[in-house]
Design an enzyme around this catalytic site. Sequence first.
Site, short mmCIF file in Angstrom:
data_model
loop_
_atom_site.label_atom_id
_atom_site.label_comp_id
_atom_site.label_asym_id
_atom_site.label_seq_id
_atom_site.Cartn_x
_atom_site.Cartn_y
_atom_site.Cartn_z
N HIS A 15 -106.26 -0.97 -92.07
CA HIS A 15 -106.72 -1.25 -93.43
C HIS A 15 -106.01 -2.46 -94.05
O HIS A 15 -106.64 -3.37 -94.58
CB HIS A 15 -106.50 -0.03 -94.33
CG HIS A 15 -107.46 1.07 -94.03
ND1 HIS A 15 -107.16 2.12 -93.21
CD2 HIS A 15 -108.73 1.27 -94.44
CE1 HIS A 15 -108.20 2.93 -93.12
NE2 HIS A 15 -109.17 2.42 -93.86
N ASN A 100 -92.55 4.98 -86.81
CA ASN A 100 -92.76 3.54 -87.03
C ASN A 100 -91.62 2.69 -86.48
O ASN A 100 -91.83 1.53 -86.11
CB ASN A 100 -93.03 3.25 -88.51
CG ASN A 100 -94.48 3.57 -88.88
OD1 ASN A 100 -95.30 3.86 -88.00
ND2 ASN A 100 -94.79 3.55 -90.15
N HIS A 180 -88.35 0.35 -101.66
CA HIS A 180 -89.76 0.69 -101.93
C HIS A 180 -89.92 2.20 -101.85
O HIS A 180 -90.41 2.74 -100.87
CB HIS A 180 -90.63 -0.02 -100.89
CG HIS A 180 -92.09 0.09 -101.18
ND1 HIS A 180 -92.64 -0.16 -102.41
CD2 HIS A 180 -93.14 0.41 -100.37
CE1 HIS A 180 -93.95 0.00 -102.34
NE2 HIS A 180 -94.28 0.35 -101.12
#
Length: 312
Positions: A15, A100, A180
């Site tokens: 995306h 990740n 973040h």
Amino acid sequence: MSFKRIKFAIIGAGHTGTTIALMLAQRELGDIVLLDIPSQENPTKGKALDLLQAGPVQKYNSIIKGSSNYEDIKDADLVIITAGVARKPGMSREDLVSINTKIIKEVSENIAYYSPNSYVLVLSNPVDAMTYVCYKTTRFPKNRVIGQSGVLDTARFNTFVAQELNVSIEDISSFVLGGHGDTMVPLVRFSYAGGIPLERILSKEKIDKIVERTRNGGGEIVQLLGQGSAYYAPAAAIVEMAEAIVKDKKRILPSIAYLEGEYGYQDIYLGVPAVLGGNGIESIIELPLTPEEKEGLDVSAQAVKSLLRLLD
Ligand SMILES: NC(=O)C1=CN([C@@H]2O[C@H](COP(=O)(O)OP(=O)(O)OC[C@H]3O[C@@H](n4cnc5c(N)ncnc54)[C@H](O)[C@@H]3O)[C@@H](O)[C@H]2O)C=CC1
Ligand SMILES: O=C([O-])CC(=O)C(=O)O
């Protein structure tokens, strides 16, 4: 001598990756290779072809190619990493750290091998830690490995302020620092609407609500989508950073930068105000913080540090 087109590589054609490709092309910033894993080769080629065919309508000349072969990113000028897994409702960004990290290591090794002179912008979450992993794996100089969070978090803050005041987003300026995550630090003291300090025109209660909504900005969208996370605003944010670098604009943008003593932190990637230009992070701006703001930033830095310890 001849002028040369900029070559972008986007690793991860999901995306965010495909939306970034569209926005880079719409601004005609250069040519783009979209790369994903071999099992996604055909869909990646399909997305690239579709993007290429929007060119004649939108009048952009960028060449866009899909691939699963790292040879195709050879000598890219700027690489954007969006590879990895996005969170689902109920998950935090930190829950993605182990899956990740493996992906970012593999991707970073390939970037170091095929595009050793590139600048790298990291989006994959948890982004402060993933930018650190990319830096350690590529062994690139710190000015060439940069993460994205603050441009997005600031855009969210500005959106909510403009909505609350019913004024144009063009006249809002603000700054969000730190990691973040839930501990990010919107700097209300440095936030303005049309040059007027925010604290003069919005009540403390309203500002507190906006700060809270900004901190949960990504989570709000994850809940609404039901699967996956935000991609339009994240793509716009990273393209802003990419443009600042390839056009040597020397923008002051909140960026995830490697700190060696700035703000009192060592060996960490954290969101701070930085000058972004043709040399990537050209300098870090150290704002004088109040004790309360510094305390907030310390909490945020600690949260990132504990994630980094997990990596060991
Ligand atoms: N820093 C930020 O502000 C933001 C970060 N993100 C993060 O960006 C990442 C990507 O998000 P989306 O694009 O929405 O996810 P997505 O699931 O749509 O796309 C991820 C793509 O990465 C690919 N991929 C997985 N392993 C790979 C590998 N080893 N090599 C190359 N490609 C690989 C997948 O096949 C998939 O196409 C997520 O980790 C998400 O949390 C998303 C939005 C904002
Ligand atoms: O919330 C997420 O997982 C994606 C992200 O980082 C954001 O939109 O801020």
